[in-house]
Design a protein around this motif. Structure first.
Motif, short mmCIF file in Angstrom:
data_model
loop_
_atom_site.label_atom_id
_atom_site.label_comp_id
_atom_site.label_asym_id
_atom_site.label_seq_id
_atom_site.Cartn_x
_atom_site.Cartn_y
_atom_site.Cartn_z
N VAL A 71 -8.92 -55.45 -55.50
CA VAL A 71 -9.24 -54.89 -54.51
C VAL A 71 -10.63 -54.06 -54.56
CG1 VAL A 71 -8.48 -53.39 -52.25
CG2 VAL A 71 -6.86 -55.16 -53.20
N GLN A 72 -10.47 -53.25 -55.43
CA GLN A 72 -11.45 -52.26 -56.01
C GLN A 72 -12.98 -53.34 -55.99
OE1 GLN A 72 -13.29 -51.82 -58.75
NE2 GLN A 72 -14.56 -49.80 -58.09
N ARG A 73 -12.74 -54.08 -56.88
CA ARG A 73 -14.01 -55.24 -57.04
C ARG A 73 -14.55 -55.83 -55.82
NH1 ARG A 73 -17.62 -57.77 -56.89
NH2 ARG A 73 -18.32 -59.22 -58.55
N HIS A 74 -13.48 -56.53 -54.93
CA HIS A 74 -14.14 -57.16 -53.83
C HIS A 74 -14.39 -56.30 -52.54
CE1 HIS A 74 -14.00 -60.86 -56.06
NE2 HIS A 74 -12.99 -60.64 -56.52
N CYS A 75 -13.57 -55.17 -52.52
CA CYS A 75 -13.59 -54.50 -51.01
C CYS A 75 -14.23 -53.06 -51.28
CB CYS A 75 -12.23 -54.35 -50.72
SG CYS A 75 -11.54 -56.12 -50.67
N PHE A 76 -14.86 -52.66 -52.39
CA PHE A 76 -15.08 -51.35 -52.82
C PHE A 76 -15.72 -50.66 -51.37
CE2 PHE A 76 -18.21 -48.00 -54.20
CZ PHE A 76 -17.27 -47.40 -55.19
N TYR A 77 -16.60 -51.26 -50.90
CA TYR A 77 -17.58 -50.58 -49.80
C TYR A 77 -16.79 -50.62 -48.57
CZ TYR A 77 -21.38 -50.75 -53.33
OH TYR A 77 -22.10 -50.57 -54.54
N HIS A 78 -15.68 -51.34 -48.50
CA HIS A 78 -14.99 -51.12 -47.41
C HIS A 78 -13.64 -50.27 -47.45
CE1 HIS A 78 -16.74 -55.36 -46.91
NE2 HIS A 78 -16.85 -55.01 -45.53
N LEU A 79 -13.34 -49.76 -48.60
CA LEU A 79 -12.45 -48.95 -48.59
C LEU A 79 -12.57 -47.39 -48.22
CD1 LEU A 79 -10.91 -50.02 -52.35
CD2 LEU A 79 -9.85 -50.19 -50.17
N GLU A 80 -11.66 -47.00 -47.53
CA GLU A 80 -11.66 -45.28 -47.05
C GLU A 80 -10.67 -44.26 -47.82
OE1 GLU A 80 -13.67 -44.62 -44.48
OE2 GLU A 80 -14.31 -46.72 -43.85
N ALA A 81 -10.01 -45.28 -48.92
CA ALA A 81 -9.18 -44.40 -49.53
C ALA A 81 -8.65 -45.12 -50.93
CB ALA A 81 -7.80 -44.13 -48.75
N PRO A 82 -8.39 -44.41 -51.93
CA PRO A 82 -7.91 -45.10 -53.09
C PRO A 82 -6.91 -46.00 -52.94
CG PRO A 82 -8.21 -42.52 -53.39
CD PRO A 82 -8.27 -42.75 -52.13
N VAL A 83 -6.59 -47.10 -53.63
CA VAL A 83 -5.66 -48.26 -53.54
C VAL A 83 -4.33 -47.33 -54.24
CG1 VAL A 83 -4.74 -50.34 -54.13
CG2 VAL A 83 -7.29 -49.81 -53.80
N MET A 84 -3.22 -47.54 -53.53
CA MET A 84 -2.10 -46.67 -54.10
C MET A 84 -1.26 -47.85 -54.39
SD MET A 84 -0.43 -43.97 -53.86
CE MET A 84 -1.01 -42.77 -52.59
N ARG A 85 -0.36 -47.60 -55.66
CA ARG A 85 0.82 -48.31 -55.93
C ARG A 85 2.05 -47.59 -55.80
NH1 ARG A 85 -0.40 -49.79 -61.89
NH2 ARG A 85 -1.61 -47.82 -62.05
N VAL A 86 3.21 -48.45 -55.43
CA VAL A 86 4.45 -47.86 -55.44
C VAL A 86 5.31 -48.91 -56.07
CG1 VAL A 86 6.36 -46.91 -54.06
CG2 VAL A 86 3.90 -46.90 -52.87
N THR A 87 5.98 -48.34 -57.10
CA THR A 87 6.73 -49.33 -57.92
C THR A 87 8.02 -48.87 -58.62
OG1 THR A 87 5.63 -48.40 -60.17
CG2 THR A 87 4.29 -50.09 -58.89
N GLY A 88 8.71 -49.35 -59.63
CA GLY A 88 9.83 -48.88 -60.10
C GLY A 88 9.36 -48.07 -61.29
N TRP A 89 10.35 -47.34 -61.88
CA TRP A 89 9.89 -46.32 -62.88
C TRP A 89 9.26 -46.97 -64.28
CZ3 TRP A 89 15.69 -44.01 -62.68
CH2 TRP A 89 15.55 -43.18 -61.29
N ASP A 90 8.53 -46.21 -64.86
CA ASP A 90 8.23 -46.53 -66.16
C ASP A 90 9.27 -46.49 -67.54
OD1 ASP A 90 5.94 -47.87 -66.00
OD2 ASP A 90 4.62 -46.21 -66.16
N THR A 91 10.47 -46.86 -67.01
CA THR A 91 11.62 -46.70 -68.20
C THR A 91 12.74 -47.56 -67.79
OG1 THR A 91 13.09 -44.81 -68.99
CG2 THR A 91 12.71 -44.65 -66.69
#
Length: 337
Positions: free
Chosen positions: A290-310
């Motif tokens: 998304v950052q590579r192909h949509c950089f100039y269209h983004l109004e905010a950083p890309v957010m990730r919501v995931t499971g825990w790192d454990t």
């Protein structure tokens, strides 16, 4: 159209494929006489006999290794690994043999196998029965990776996977086996609810690999999700009132980059939701694209919501999963950034 659970749709896909092509064979631990631990193969041995649907020893390496040999010989094996957590003994066969056979033989041999695996949580199986290892396979050139979110897609995508000339990792979200998960609930609800069944066409049909689906149209925020998280994202959008466009990726490899780019260029914001751990999860690849192909269209950083790192204890399963509250907070943060 008849209404079926995902288990029934998956069974239907194997039944249709076995009926159309005698090269299709189904095997794995307990899949023959017993019909599989989740009953996905129930009745197939009785219908097609013990040479077409049969039990295998408790050896994932042996199951996958035998399937690769069968595929090179001309068969089309569809094998079951009882839980995705059990696939690691077979990982070398998948990576070193199945994924590379076409290239190593300069096209003389192909490896048309499907490896079905129940993935993710929902049965309080904790760290030994609830892992989501999709990123381990999306990293491997030569594999295709599929994650359905509903019964109709499960049938069509599985038929397409069985007919594909290359190896396919088919990941089946356990929380969706008996019906689309009610994403509004942090805790499980009865599977036989009004959401339990989905319309599934009879007979043969195939959903093309590499095509995403828009599950909810929107203009403020693009959400990239797959499997169970599609329903959690829908619930979060409804609860926050944010006009989110939810893209169900359906296949991770090949990935429908065109659908992703078109949506993010329209909305200007993007949140990625998956059940697997954060670090090196597939969401990182999505965010980079998304950052590579949509950089100039983004109004905010890309957010990730995931499971825990454990790894997580059984009792903490429903805290580990991204639920609508946590996903909703990410939506709000993305909109306010």
């Amino acid at each position: 159209m008849p209404r079926k659970t995902m288990i029934e749709a998956i069974r239907d896909a194997m039944d249709v494929s076995m009926g159309r092509d005698e090269r299709v064979v189904v095997f794995g631990e307990d899949v023959g006489y017993f019909g599989g631990v989740f009953r996905c193969t129930a009745g197939l041995q009785q219908k097609y006999g013990k040479t077409r649907c049969f039990d295998a020893p408790i050896s994932e390496l042996g199951i996958v290794g035998a399937a690769i040999g069968m595929a090179a010989y001309g068969l089309r094996p569809c094998v079951e690994v009882q839980f995705a957590d059990y696939v690691y003994p077979a990982y070398d066969q998948i990576v070193s043999e199945a994924a590379r056979l076409r290239y190593r033989s300069n096209g003389e041999f192909t490896c048309p196998i499907v490896i079905r695996m129940p993935t993710g949580g929902g049965i309080f199986g904790g760290q030994t029965h609830s892992q989501s290892p999709e990123a381990l396979f999306t990293h491997v050139s030569g594999l295709k990776v599929v994650v359905p979110s509903n019964p109709a897609d499960a049938k069509g995508l599985l038929i397409a996977s069985i007919e594909d000339p290359d190896p396919v990792i088919f990941l089946e979200p356990k929380r969706l086996y008996n019906g689309p998960f009610d994403g509004h609930h942090e805790k499980p609800v009865t599977p036989w609810s009004k959401h339990a069944l989905g319309e599934v066409a009879d007979g043969h049909y195939a959903e093309p690999l590499g095509k995403a689906a828009i599950r909810r149209a929107g203009s403020q925020l693009t959400v990239l999700a797959y499997g169970t998280m599609v329903y959690v994202a829908e619930a979060a959008a409804e609860e926050t009132g944010i006009d989110a466009e939810i893209i169900d990726l359906r296949t991770l490899l090949p990935l429908d980059l065109d659908a992703i780019v078109a949506s993010v260029q329209k909305t200007g914001r993007c949140t990625v939701v998956h059940e697997a751990t954060l670090t090196s999860g597939f969401g990182a690849e999505l965010a980079a694209l998304v950052q590579r192909h949509c950089f100039y269209h983004l109004e905010a950083p890309v957010m990730r919501v995931t499971g825990w790192d454990t790894p997580y204890p059984h009792a903490q399963e429903w805290d580990y999963f991204p639920g609508p509250a946590r996903v909703g907070r990410a939506f709000v943060e993305t909109m306010e950034a």
